[in-house]
Design a protein around this motif. Structure first.
Motif, PDB file in Angstrom:
ATOM      1  N   ALA A  11       4.894   5.917  -1.596  1.00  0.00           N
ATOM      2  CA  ALA A  11       5.613   5.099  -0.202  1.00  0.00           C
ATOM      3  C   ALA A  11       5.719   3.672  -0.972  1.00  0.00           C
ATOM      4  CB  ALA A  11       4.403   5.279   0.620  1.00  0.00           C
ATOM      5  N   LEU A  12       6.693   3.066  -0.244  1.00  0.00           N
ATOM      6  CA  LEU A  12       6.755   1.646  -0.426  1.00  0.00           C
ATOM      7  C   LEU A  12       5.919   0.959   0.411  1.00  0.00           C
ATOM      8  CD1 LEU A  12       8.480  -0.516  -1.905  1.00  0.00           C
ATOM      9  CD2 LEU A  12      10.066  -0.286  -0.143  1.00  0.00           C
ATOM     10  N   MET A  13       5.198   0.117   0.001  1.00  0.00           N
ATOM     11  CA  MET A  13       4.050  -0.516   1.066  1.00  0.00           C
ATOM     12  C   MET A  13       4.359  -1.901   1.067  1.00  0.00           C
ATOM     13  SD  MET A  13       0.863   1.546  -0.588  1.00  0.00           S
ATOM     14  CE  MET A  13       0.810   3.386  -0.888  1.00  0.00           C
ATOM     15  N   PHE A  14       4.023  -2.498   2.356  1.00  0.00           N
ATOM     16  CA  PHE A  14       4.140  -3.768   2.618  1.00  0.00           C
ATOM     17  C   PHE A  14       2.768  -4.141   3.021  1.00  0.00           C
ATOM     18  CE2 PHE A  14       8.247  -1.959   3.393  1.00  0.00           C
ATOM     19  CZ  PHE A  14       8.983  -2.780   2.490  1.00  0.00           C
ATOM     20  N   ILE A  15       1.895  -4.905   2.229  1.00  0.00           N
ATOM     21  CA  ILE A  15       0.650  -5.160   2.445  1.00  0.00           C
ATOM     22  C   ILE A  15       0.312  -6.758   2.734  1.00  0.00           C
ATOM     23  CG2 ILE A  15      -1.805  -5.152   1.569  1.00  0.00           C
ATOM     24  CD1 ILE A  15      -0.824  -2.700  -0.409  1.00  0.00           C
ATOM     25  N   MET A  16      -0.458  -7.000   3.612  1.00  0.00           N
ATOM     26  CA  MET A  16      -0.655  -8.508   3.816  1.00  0.00           C
ATOM     27  C   MET A  16      -2.062  -8.809   4.142  1.00  0.00           C
ATOM     28  SD  MET A  16       0.899  -9.116   7.804  1.00  0.00           S
ATOM     29  CE  MET A  16      -0.054 -10.575   7.930  1.00  0.00           C
ATOM     30  N   TYR A  17      -2.665  -9.855   3.540  1.00  0.00           N
ATOM     31  CA  TYR A  17      -3.881 -10.333   3.703  1.00  0.00           C
ATOM     32  C   TYR A  17      -3.929 -11.982   3.673  1.00  0.00           C
ATOM     33  CZ  TYR A  17      -3.415  -9.848  -1.266  1.00  0.00           C
ATOM     34  OH  TYR A  17      -2.529  -9.825  -2.750  1.00  0.00           O
ATOM     35  N   PRO A  18      -5.018 -12.351   4.260  1.00  0.00           N
ATOM     36  CA  PRO A  18      -5.495 -14.084   4.107  1.00  0.00           C
ATOM     37  C   PRO A  18      -5.152 -14.529   2.751  1.00  0.00           C
ATOM     38  CG  PRO A  18      -7.046 -12.765   5.611  1.00  0.00           C
ATOM     39  CD  PRO A  18      -6.424 -11.738   4.814  1.00  0.00           C
ATOM     40  N   GLY A  43     -10.116  -9.005   4.863  1.00  0.00           N
ATOM     41  CA  GLY A  43      -9.595  -7.680   5.440  1.00  0.00           C
ATOM     42  C   GLY A  43      -7.982  -7.713   4.752  1.00  0.00           C
ATOM     43  N   TRP A  44      -7.317  -6.671   5.043  1.00  0.00           N
ATOM     44  CA  TRP A  44      -6.085  -6.547   4.854  1.00  0.00           C
ATOM     45  C   TRP A  44      -5.310  -5.439   5.654  1.00  0.00           C
ATOM     46  CZ3 TRP A  44      -4.723  -1.411   3.706  1.00  0.00           C
ATOM     47  CH2 TRP A  44      -5.439  -0.744   2.888  1.00  0.00           C
ATOM     48  N   ALA A  45      -3.994  -5.596   5.626  1.00  0.00           N
ATOM     49  CA  ALA A  45      -3.137  -4.477   6.794  1.00  0.00           C
ATOM     50  C   ALA A  45      -1.942  -4.332   5.887  1.00  0.00           C
ATOM     51  CB  ALA A  45      -2.824  -5.350   8.116  1.00  0.00           C
ATOM     52  N   SER A  46      -1.536  -2.977   6.304  1.00  0.00           N
ATOM     53  CA  SER A  46      -0.321  -2.335   5.397  1.00  0.00           C
ATOM     54  C   SER A  46       0.512  -1.381   6.063  1.00  0.00           C
ATOM     55  CB  SER A  46      -0.810  -1.620   4.193  1.00  0.00           C
ATOM     56  OG  SER A  46       0.230  -0.805   3.500  1.00  0.00           O
ATOM     57  N   VAL A  47       1.689  -1.642   5.867  1.00  0.00           N
ATOM     58  CA  VAL A  47       2.583  -0.669   6.503  1.00  0.00           C
ATOM     59  C   VAL A  47       3.629  -0.023   5.577  1.00  0.00           C
ATOM     60  CG1 VAL A  47       4.611  -0.633   8.305  1.00  0.00           C
ATOM     61  CG2 VAL A  47       2.729  -1.968   8.528  1.00  0.00           C
ATOM     62  N   ALA A  48       3.783   1.184   5.677  1.00  0.00           N
ATOM     63  CA  ALA A  48       4.757   1.937   4.333  1.00  0.00           C
ATOM     64  C   ALA A  48       5.689   2.798   4.919  1.00  0.00           C
ATOM     65  CB  ALA A  48       3.385   2.593   3.530  1.00  0.00           C
ATOM     66  N   THR A 103       4.032  -6.306  -2.401  1.00  0.00           N
ATOM     67  CA  THR A 103       4.764  -5.153  -2.081  1.00  0.00           C
ATOM     68  C   THR A 103       4.392  -3.997  -3.183  1.00  0.00           C
ATOM     69  OG1 THR A 103       6.612  -6.402  -1.232  1.00  0.00           O
ATOM     70  CG2 THR A 103       7.239  -3.913  -1.877  1.00  0.00           C
ATOM     71  N   ARG A 104       3.824  -2.954  -2.753  1.00  0.00           N
ATOM     72  CA  ARG A 104       3.004  -2.264  -3.655  1.00  0.00           C
ATOM     73  C   ARG A 104       3.515  -0.690  -3.506  1.00  0.00           C
ATOM     74  NH1 ARG A 104      -3.070  -4.437  -4.710  1.00  0.00           N
ATOM     75  NH2 ARG A 104      -2.527  -6.532  -4.241  1.00  0.00           N
ATOM     76  N   THR A 105       3.116   0.070  -4.445  1.00  0.00           N
ATOM     77  CA  THR A 105       3.214   1.671  -4.441  1.00  0.00           C
ATOM     78  C   THR A 105       2.066   2.316  -4.976  1.00  0.00           C
ATOM     79  OG1 THR A 105       4.768   3.424  -4.422  1.00  0.00           O
ATOM     80  CG2 THR A 105       4.599   2.009  -6.503  1.00  0.00           C
ATOM     81  N   LEU A 129      16.845  -3.794   5.791  1.00  0.00           N
ATOM     82  CA  LEU A 129      15.598  -3.608   6.714  1.00  0.00           C
ATOM     83  C   LEU A 129      15.042  -4.644   6.803  1.00  0.00           C
ATOM     84  CD1 LEU A 129      13.939  -1.241   8.064  1.00  0.00           C
ATOM     85  CD2 LEU A 129      12.270  -1.376   6.204  1.00  0.00           C
ATOM     86  N   SER A 130      14.747  -5.180   8.270  1.00  0.00           N
ATOM     87  CA  SER A 130      13.582  -6.090   8.605  1.00  0.00           C
ATOM     88  C   SER A 130      12.466  -5.619   9.315  1.00  0.00           C
ATOM     89  CB  SER A 130      14.620  -7.212   9.844  1.00  0.00           C
ATOM     90  OG  SER A 130      13.648  -8.046  10.206  1.00  0.00           O
ATOM     91  N   LEU A 131      11.242  -6.097   8.691  1.00  0.00           N
ATOM     92  CA  LEU A 131       9.933  -5.729   9.223  1.00  0.00           C
ATOM     93  C   LEU A 131       9.212  -6.972   9.671  1.00  0.00           C
ATOM     94  CD1 LEU A 131       7.760  -3.622   9.168  1.00  0.00           C
ATOM     95  CD2 LEU A 131       7.315  -4.004   6.794  1.00  0.00           C
ATOM     96  N   HIS A 132       8.495  -6.850  10.677  1.00  0.00           N
ATOM     97  CA  HIS A 132       7.538  -7.891  11.090  1.00  0.00           C
ATOM     98  C   HIS A 132       6.001  -7.142  11.069  1.00  0.00           C
ATOM     99  CE1 HIS A 132       6.225 -10.647  14.699  1.00  0.00           C
ATOM    100  NE2 HIS A 132       5.564 -10.861  13.437  1.00  0.00           N
ATOM    101  N   ILE A 133       5.214  -7.561  10.586  1.00  0.00           N
ATOM    102  CA  ILE A 133       3.884  -7.188  10.709  1.00  0.00           C
ATOM    103  C   ILE A 133       2.907  -7.946  11.373  1.00  0.00           C
ATOM    104  CG2 ILE A 133       1.955  -6.024   9.395  1.00  0.00           C
ATOM    105  CD1 ILE A 133       3.764  -5.592   7.263  1.00  0.00           C
ATOM    106  N   SER A 134       2.457  -7.737  12.321  1.00  0.00           N
ATOM    107  CA  SER A 134       1.420  -8.519  12.915  1.00  0.00           C
ATOM    108  C   SER A 134      -0.064  -8.050  13.029  1.00  0.00           C
ATOM    109  CB  SER A 134       2.078  -9.052  14.377  1.00  0.00           C
ATOM    110  OG  SER A 134       0.901  -9.708  15.417  1.00  0.00           O
ATOM    111  N   THR A 135      -1.184  -8.667  12.622  1.00  0.00           N
ATOM    112  CA  THR A 135      -2.322  -7.942  12.741  1.00  0.00           C
ATOM    113  C   THR A 135      -3.646  -9.090  12.976  1.00  0.00           C
ATOM    114  OG1 THR A 135      -3.912  -6.598  11.544  1.00  0.00           O
ATOM    115  CG2 THR A 135      -2.822  -8.298  10.167  1.00  0.00           C
TER     116      THR A 135
END
Length: 453
Positions: free
Chosen positions: A81-88, A68-73, A99-101, A54-60
């Motif tokens: 859930a398999l979570m992909f979280i990004m932050y500064p 702040g932070w943003a997450s897609v799961a 990558t969290r759950t 799987l290829s995933l692109h997160i843009s926020t």
């Protein structure tokens, strides 16, 4: 006319490329929610492993830099859930991806070693201030927490954002505060699947949802567990209404434990009406606690029926504790009138009450943390604790020296031959009618206090 294969081949190749790169993108851009999040997904069969990657692109975009932070799961809700979280990241221009759950609605933690292998292929911040991360999840369908089907026409995904937590960290284990906004979508994964060749998901410059055949995706599943009262599938708010069930639940429990402190003060005040003051306040406070706990149980079932946090389990234990505490108090009163001294029930009542008061106050704090309460509610809780301590500490200090609260206020000395004042076993537990009976027999208030028969 005979068609040349040299003419058909370029057309076929172009059609294959277009089909394989069909845009599959979801966006939530809402100024009121302070959310600007898009993510694109694509999947393909790995020629080496024969597994689906799987290829995933997160843009926020974050409202405040380094905040702040943003997450897609993957999945219909937070639980497993398999979570992909990004932050500064820790320095200007860096981005941290974690990558969290989690279980139920607890704070997500970094996944264990048995999770699918993930690799951050690229991170960057563009000229418009958008934070971007491209992630590869190898054999992503092997995740056992929630189901991922790259050929599904209706694969559930969830997302969440927080705009006010200071992050600015390279730590992938950074403790996250609860989300301010969240939502879900159903994606037609089959539309972006390729049997051969690596495909890199790419969010388009148009920050709108782009998904073919969304009408066939079916109904939306339950979203992330939340304690919000205004539950709407198109626009969900994590922030609780000031007069909603969650806020009322917290108010009742805060008020209940706060009231118990003044019930204890009442029984040790030295007033002739100490018992009435005590049981009246404790009945009101205890009732508020029981109702608040029942509301908590309802809210837990409303949002999935899971009981996986300390706050919930402590709350469940509070209902029988408060009820038993009331019964023990009544039995203590009856036994004292009968025997004129403490019995085993008295000590059970005292120590269970102390434990319930301490643990209950702490559990209110656990609840505030679980709900992601704003600063004002935390300040109110701290102020309530400070007031309770300012009442209990002096009360215990004077009690240890054989004085009631009224004695201390009046600066009344305690005679050496007077029995040490013990509120839970002296005249504080004698109601007015019983006191009148003693006075008819020629025994006054001072006689009782000195232990005369």
């Amino acid at each position: 006319m005979k068609t040349s294969w040299l003419t058909i081949l370029p057309v076929w190749l172009l059609g294959t490329i277009v089909t394989a790169s069909t845009p599959l993108q979801y966006c939530s851009v809402d100024a009121e929610e302070k959310t600007d999040l898009c993510f694109a997904v694509a999947s393909f069969k790995n020629s080496t492993t024969q597994a689906n990657d799987l290829s995933l692109h997160i843009s926020t975009k974050f409202v405040v830099d380094a905040t702040g932070w943003a997450s897609v799961a993957i999945g219909p809700k937070m639980d497993n859930a398999l979570m992909f979280i990004m932050y500064p990241g820790g320095e200007q221009g860096r981005i941290t991806v974690s990558t969290r759950t989690t279980r139920y609605h607890a704070i997500p933690k970094v996944v264990s070693e048995d999770a699918p292998e993930t690799h951050v292929t690229k991170t960057w911040i563009d000229d418009t201030g958008l934070y971007n991360a491209q992630i590869m999840c190898y054999n992503c369908e092997s995740w056992s927490g929630t189901t991922l089907d790259v050929m599904s026409p209706s694969q559930p995904w969830i997302w969440a954002t927080n705009w006010d937590q200071p992050t600015h960290s390279d730590d992938v284990h950074l403790k996250l505060r609860p989300h301010n906004a969240k939502g879900f979508t159903m994606l037609n994964m089959a539309s972006s699947y390729s049997e051969s060749g690596d495909i890199i998901a790419q969010v388009s410059t148009q920050r709108i949802t782009q998904e073919p055949n969304t009408d066939d995706a079916g109904p939306a599943p339950p979203t992330m567990q939340d304690e919000s009262d205004d539950h709407h599938p198109a626009k969900e708010h994590h922030k609780h209404s000031a007069f909603g069930l969650v806020s009322l639940h917290g108010f009742l429990l805060s008020f209940g434990f706060f009231a118990l402190t003044f019930g204890v003060l009442g029984i040790r005040s030295g007033s002739s009406k100490s018992y009435k003051i005590h049981w009246t306040i404790q009945t009101g406070g205890g009732s508020a606690i029981v109702v608040g706990c029942l509301m908590g149980i309802y809210l837990s079932y409303k949002h999935g029926g899971h009981f996986g946090t300390f706050h919930q389990w402590i709350g469940l234990s509070m209902i029988p504790s408060v009820i038993i505490q009331g019964l023990l108090g009544y039995l203590h009163h009856v036994n004292y009138l009968k025997y004129g001294r403490r019995t085993a029930v008295s000590y059970y009542h005292i120590w269970l009450g102390r434990a319930a008061l301490i643990i209950g106050n702490l559990n209110v704090g656990f609840g505030l943390n679980l709900a992601g309460a704003e600063s004002f509610k935390w300040f109110t809780w701290y102020a309530g604790l400070a007031i309770q301590l300012s009442v209990l500490i002096p009360m215990w200090y004077f009690y240890a020296r054989g004085k009631t609260i009224l004695d201390a206020v009046r600066n009344k000395p305690v005679a050496k031959d007077v029995v040490r004042y013990e509120s839970v076993e002296q005249d504080a537990f004698i109601v007015d009618d019983e006191l009148d009976e003693f006075e008819d027999e020629g025994l006054g208030h001072d006689d009782l206090k000195n232990g005369k028969d």
